[in-house]
Scaffold this active site. Structure first.
Site, PDB file in Angstrom:
ATOM      1  N   ASP A 100      23.877   6.027 -30.106  1.00 52.92           N
ATOM      2  CA  ASP A 100      22.495   5.614 -29.803  1.00 52.92           C
ATOM      3  C   ASP A 100      21.583   6.835 -29.832  1.00 52.92           C
ATOM      4  OD1 ASP A 100      23.760   6.598 -27.394  1.00 52.92           O
ATOM      5  OD2 ASP A 100      22.006   5.883 -26.302  1.00 52.92           O
ATOM      6  N   GLU A 165      24.218   6.446 -24.250  1.00 60.19           N
ATOM      7  CA  GLU A 165      24.108   7.741 -23.555  1.00 60.19           C
ATOM      8  C   GLU A 165      22.659   8.077 -23.274  1.00 60.19           C
ATOM      9  OE1 GLU A 165      23.767  11.857 -22.556  1.00 60.19           O
ATOM     10  OE2 GLU A 165      22.920  10.958 -24.338  1.00 60.19           O
TER      11      GLU A 165
HETATM   12 ZN   LIG Z   1      23.162  13.465 -26.852  1.00 58.00          ZN
END
Ligand SMILES: [Zn+2]
Length: 460
Positions: A100, A165
């Site tokens: 992501d 994340e």
């Molecule tokens: Zn990163």
């Protein structure tokens, strides 16, 4: 037998066009994990990563998995987990990256189109080009070459490519619990940090922890006319500012008893570099004491990051009855966040002026991290980085925190965690004009390939 550096370099060079092409294809997927963006794109990037993992031909299983968000009712974003079991007596290496990305931000500030990868002056521009799609491609590229470099692949490999994340990994702790067996490893390589610069590799060996909380100071049960009562009755802001002031010594270093400081080896770095990199104004002093990097890496810091008080346009002539602020405490590696928070709480109760009432709530703790650089895996990756860059490795601290790393440490307490990465000081991760230094990307693949070949020949 381990692979030779020249052999690895030749093989990485001959396949590097493919690594760049696959990286560009990943960058073209706008996989922003924030809830206000199209989550279908995050699914698409997970599928693209699973496909790349499939094509390496080395995994026994490849899955796209989700876990529940802690404290919520929904599921987190999809992560890719691929596993190859080790031969008997061989170590298992978990390779982590995330697929992501951050939102692109203000398009007007970009010199290129964020999701159209663009090569210019030895760099690849695009959102996720460095953070962290290049991390994914370092792992994939190294795994592709492993077959060709060793007689048989005996090392166990887990590829874990997370999908949330950048949004704070809300389901990650549950994920580590739900899939503990599938993720089991002796060494965890987190390719999500950076190098000292484009000529010098680094291993990120320490991260500060943090403790954030809301602090409210009250002196009155309602606002008072500042002319009628000011000078005899304390307003909340005055009490608040005295309390905040007690956190610091004259030179600006933190003066809270019980907040620990660590010592750490620091590379060459001048105060003037800090001035340039931070954009501090002419005539404004740096704060604290000791080497400037120690202040960032191994000393605590306390910052007020937001306040609830009347704004200037709505100011009236009154004594404020209450002031609230969010405080961020950075914790030196080696001290637990809980212990650091307890020290700050104690300091507040002992230093609150005029008997003002204090409320502390909404506490958030994140643990610090430090690598044992004497472990075999730390030594082996240091050696591989140094050969790939043809230069000594800097053991780098980072003043910020990467909360998922402490989740790894508590889920797999016996594993050695190695934090590597492809970023350099000009990468601008999270900002407009994010970019990857192409030569650093290549060196990172060389280093990881060498490291995996070394792990393949090691018995544990
Ligand atoms: Zn990163």
């Amino acid at each position: 037998m381990s692979a030779s550096i020249s052999d690895v370099r030749t093989k990485v060079s001959s396949t590097f066009d493919q690594s760049m092409k696959d990286l560009k294809d990943l960058v073209r997927i706008p996989s922003v994990s924030w809830p206000s963006f199209d989550s279908h794109e995050v699914v698409r990037s997970a599928e693209a990563v699973a496909q790349l993992a499939q094509e390496t031909g080395i995994f026994d299983s490849i899955n796209i998995l989700r876990s529940r968000v802690s404290g919520g009712d929904g599921f987190g974003q999809p992560a890719v987990v691929a596993r190859r079991e080790p031969g008997s007596g061989k170590p298992t290496i978990l390779l982590y990256a995330h697929h992501d990305v951050q939102p692109p931000g203000d398009l007007g500030e970009w010199n290129t189109v964020p999701f159209e990868p663009t090569e210019q002056n030895g760099r690849l521009y695009g959102r996720g080009s460095a953070d962290d799609k290049a991390g994914i491609m370092v792992h994939i590229s190294s795994l592709r070459l492993l077959h060709e470099l060793v007689d048989s692949v005996d090392v166990g490999i887990v590829l874990l490519v997370e999908g949330e994340e950048e949004f704070g990994s809300p389901s990650f702790e549950n994920f580590l619990t739900d899939h503990h067996e599938l993720l089991r490893a002796d060494v965890i390589v987190v390719a999500d940090s950076g190098n000292w610069n484009t000529e010098t590799p680094a291993l990120t060996t320490t991260l500060r922890g943090n403790a954030t909380f809301k602090l409210t100071v009250k002196t009155l049960d309602h606002a008072l006319h500042s002319g009628m009562f000011g000078g005899a009755v304390p307003d909340a802001f005055m009490a608040f500012s005295r309390l905040i002031n007690s956190f610091y010594s004259e030179n600006g270093s933190v003066a809270v008893e019980g907040l620990l400081t660590n010592t750490i080896a620091t590379p060459d770095y001048l105060d003037s570099q800090m001035r340039t990199e931070s954009g501090i104004l002419d005539g404004v002093d740096l704060i604290g004491e000791g080497h400037v990097l120690e202040r960032l890496w191994s000393q605590p810091a306390i910052t007020v990051t937001g306040m609830d008080i009347p704004d200037v346009a709505h100011a009236s002539n009154t004594l404020l009855p209450t002031v609230s602020a969010r405080l961020s405490v950075r914790v030196a590696p080696g001290q637990s966040a809980e212990e650091a928070f307890a020290a700050v709480e104690r300091h507040i109760s002992e230093h609150v002026p005029f008997g003002a009432h204090v409320v502390i709530e909404d506490v958030n703790l994140g643990e610090s991290f430090s690598t044992d650089t004497r472990g075999w895996a730390a030594q082996s990756i240091t050696n591989a980085l140094s050969q790939a860059w043809d230069c000594d490795v800097v053991n780098m601290g980072v003043g910020g925190s990467i909360p998922f790393i402490s989740s790894f440490v508590s889920a797999f307490p016996g594993a050695q965690v190695l934090v590597t990465g492809v970023e350099d000081p000009d990468s601008r991760a999270h900002s407009p004009n994010e970019s990857l230094h192409v030569e650093s990307f290549k060196n990172a693949i060389v280093a990881e390939t060498l490291f995996l070949a070394e792990c393949n020949s090691r018995d544990i």
